[in-house]
Design a protein around this motif. Structure first.
Motif, PDB file in Angstrom:
ATOM      1  N   CYS A  98       0.769  -1.350   0.028  1.00  0.00           N
ATOM      2  CA  CYS A  98      -0.114   0.336   0.216  1.00  0.00           C
ATOM      3  C   CYS A  98       1.035   1.230   0.022  1.00  0.00           C
ATOM      4  O   CYS A  98      -0.056   2.201  -0.177  1.00  0.00           O
ATOM      5  N   ILE A  99       2.585   1.162   0.162  1.00  0.00           N
ATOM      6  CA  ILE A  99       3.026   2.655   0.330  1.00  0.00           C
ATOM      7  C   ILE A  99       2.730   2.553  -1.949  1.00  0.00           C
ATOM      8  O   ILE A  99       3.230   1.984  -2.093  1.00  0.00           O
ATOM      9  N   GLU A 100       2.712   3.600  -1.487  1.00  0.00           N
ATOM     10  CA  GLU A 100       2.166   4.723  -2.877  1.00  0.00           C
ATOM     11  C   GLU A 100       3.718   4.593  -3.608  1.00  0.00           C
ATOM     12  O   GLU A 100       4.988   4.981  -2.811  1.00  0.00           O
ATOM     13  N   ASP A 101       3.513   3.910  -5.037  1.00  0.00           N
ATOM     14  CA  ASP A 101       4.527   4.138  -6.268  1.00  0.00           C
ATOM     15  C   ASP A 101       5.612   2.655  -5.833  1.00  0.00           C
ATOM     16  O   ASP A 101       6.653   3.064  -6.347  1.00  0.00           O
ATOM     17  N   ILE A 102       5.279   1.772  -4.465  1.00  0.00           N
ATOM     18  CA  ILE A 102       6.423   0.614  -4.071  1.00  0.00           C
ATOM     19  C   ILE A 102       6.758   0.005  -5.061  1.00  0.00           C
ATOM     20  O   ILE A 102       7.972  -0.530  -5.678  1.00  0.00           O
ATOM     21  N   ASP A 103       5.428  -0.486  -6.340  1.00  0.00           N
ATOM     22  CA  ASP A 103       5.953  -1.115  -7.326  1.00  0.00           C
ATOM     23  C   ASP A 103       6.857  -0.501  -8.215  1.00  0.00           C
ATOM     24  O   ASP A 103       7.796  -1.320  -9.166  1.00  0.00           O
ATOM     25  N   LYS A 104       7.072   0.991  -7.736  1.00  0.00           N
ATOM     26  CA  LYS A 104       7.922   1.259  -9.404  1.00  0.00           C
ATOM     27  C   LYS A 104       9.358   1.616  -8.367  1.00  0.00           C
ATOM     28  O   LYS A 104      10.169   1.322  -9.688  1.00  0.00           O
ATOM     29  N   LEU A 105       8.897   1.617  -7.461  1.00  0.00           N
ATOM     30  CA  LEU A 105      10.753   1.118  -6.152  1.00  0.00           C
ATOM     31  C   LEU A 105      11.476  -0.330  -7.236  1.00  0.00           C
ATOM     32  O   LEU A 105      12.217   0.024  -7.675  1.00  0.00           O
ATOM     33  N   ILE A 106      10.163  -1.281  -7.250  1.00  0.00           N
ATOM     34  CA  ILE A 106      10.698  -2.479  -7.176  1.00  0.00           C
ATOM     35  C   ILE A 106      10.835  -2.300  -8.749  1.00  0.00           C
ATOM     36  O   ILE A 106      12.392  -3.388  -9.354  1.00  0.00           O
TER      37      ILE A 106
END
Length: 340
Positions: A291-299
């Motif tokens: 649920c952390i915003e944009d964590i998918d982009k970081l990974i």
């Protein structure tokens, strides 16, 4: 004919560090409580469990202890674990005709055999004889609507409260896995320590969790901020401060990078035959950390891997357990060899 109903219904328990969820066959998720028990130190009487006990964190007098049954994917306090499971099942028995239930419960990668046997023992002491386990990441993958029985491999990352666990799944089995004792609770602690060090103010765990939920973002924006009150280390009196999303990002970034490093190490140990599948199918993300915003982009930026956040990331494990309960063939296939 559903044989489970002859003696009692099947219930699923998602035994999490932060939250315990209970699923009931043909009903779905029916109980959701924080994994905390408040007890009176002298008599050991239960004063509150779950969400009510969580509200006592940091506020209890010396004669009252707030106990966390689970810690970093393992059992931290067996007595507290027993208290909360007993209370939740007893409450469920008052609402539903479940008889003597049969239990399917998740297993964290870091949970050892001694801890598993302890769970079995406490459930058997409650009169429950039919007890099965399912791996946390396998349940989360099922809850994310993945067909775990297909031959193509998929990677599942669950960032929970006490541990972050990753697994490569194919043919209904985990072929590679890893975990790290860094997850949501550690992010809360990161925020507490950051504010203490940078602003000389001490805040409580519930306040830190609220800041994480409302402000944590990989791509913070200007004007995202909140006022919170803590204890001024200089004066000892309450002090109200303003925290912004950039500060929360700075506080939690190191821990998030360690979680990503754990995923990278797992990819390095994954059989080469499965790497192409993972490259094509990507990584599915579940747990509160999703649920952390944009964590998918970081990974994606760090691993060059497509990342998909599950539709209901917080409930994935419990939903997966429920799906197994609702399908006799899946239950037999996935957990027959995991009975204790």
């Amino acid at each position: 004919m559903n044989l489970f109903k002859l003696h009692g219904k099947y219930i699923g328990i998602d035994l999490g560090t932060s939250t315990i969820l209970i699923a009931l066959e043909n009903k779905g998720i029916v109980e959701r409580e924080s994994s905390i028990v408040a007890v009176e130190n002298g008599s050991k009487d239960i004063l509150a469990i779950g969400n009510e006990a969580k509200e006592m964190l940091g506020k209890t007098p010396e004669k009252i202890s707030a106990l966390m049954p689970m810690l970093q994917g393992g059992i931290a306090n067996l007595s507290a674990t027993e208290m909360i499971i007993k209370r939740l099942i007893k409450d469920l028995q008052k609402k539903e005709d479940i008889g003597v239930p049969k239990v399917l419960i998740n297993v964290h990668i870091g949970m050892n055999d001694v801890e598993k046997r302890a769970i079995v023992r406490l459930l058997k002491d409650m009169g429950i004889k039919n007890i099965n386990f399912i791996e946390e990441t396998l349940a989360a993958a099922i809850g994310a609507n993945l067909d775990v029985r297909r031959h193509e491999a998929t990677m599942m990352l669950n960032i929970g409260g006490g541990t972050s666990e990753v697994a490569v799944i194919a043919f209904g089995k985990i072929t590679a896995c890893n975990y790290i004792k860094i997850a949501g609770d550690d992010l809360d602690n990161d925020i507490i320590e950051y504010i203490k060090k940078k602003m000389l103010v001490v805040i409580g765990k519930n306040t830190a969790e609220m800041l994480k939920i409302k402000l944590a973002s990989i791509s913070p924006r200007i004007n995202q901020s909140l006022e919170v009150t803590g204890r001024d280390l200089k004066t000892g009196w309450p002090k109200t401060i303003t925290i912004d999303a950039f500060q929360i990002n700075e506080a939690i970034r190191s821990s998030l990078e360690k979680i990503i490093d754990m995923v990278r190490e797992t990819l390095d140990r994954t059989p080469p035959e499965l790497l192409n599948d993972i490259k094509d199918n990507g990584l599915i993300l579940s747990g509160g950390g999703a649920c952390i915003e944009d964590i998918d982009k970081l990974i994606n930026d760090r691993l060059k891997l497509k990342v998909t956040i599950a539709e209901k990331p917080i409930d994935c494990t419990a939903l997966g357990i429920y799906k197994v309960l609702s399908d006799d063939s899946d239950l037999k296939e996935l957990i027959d060899k995991r009975r204790m």
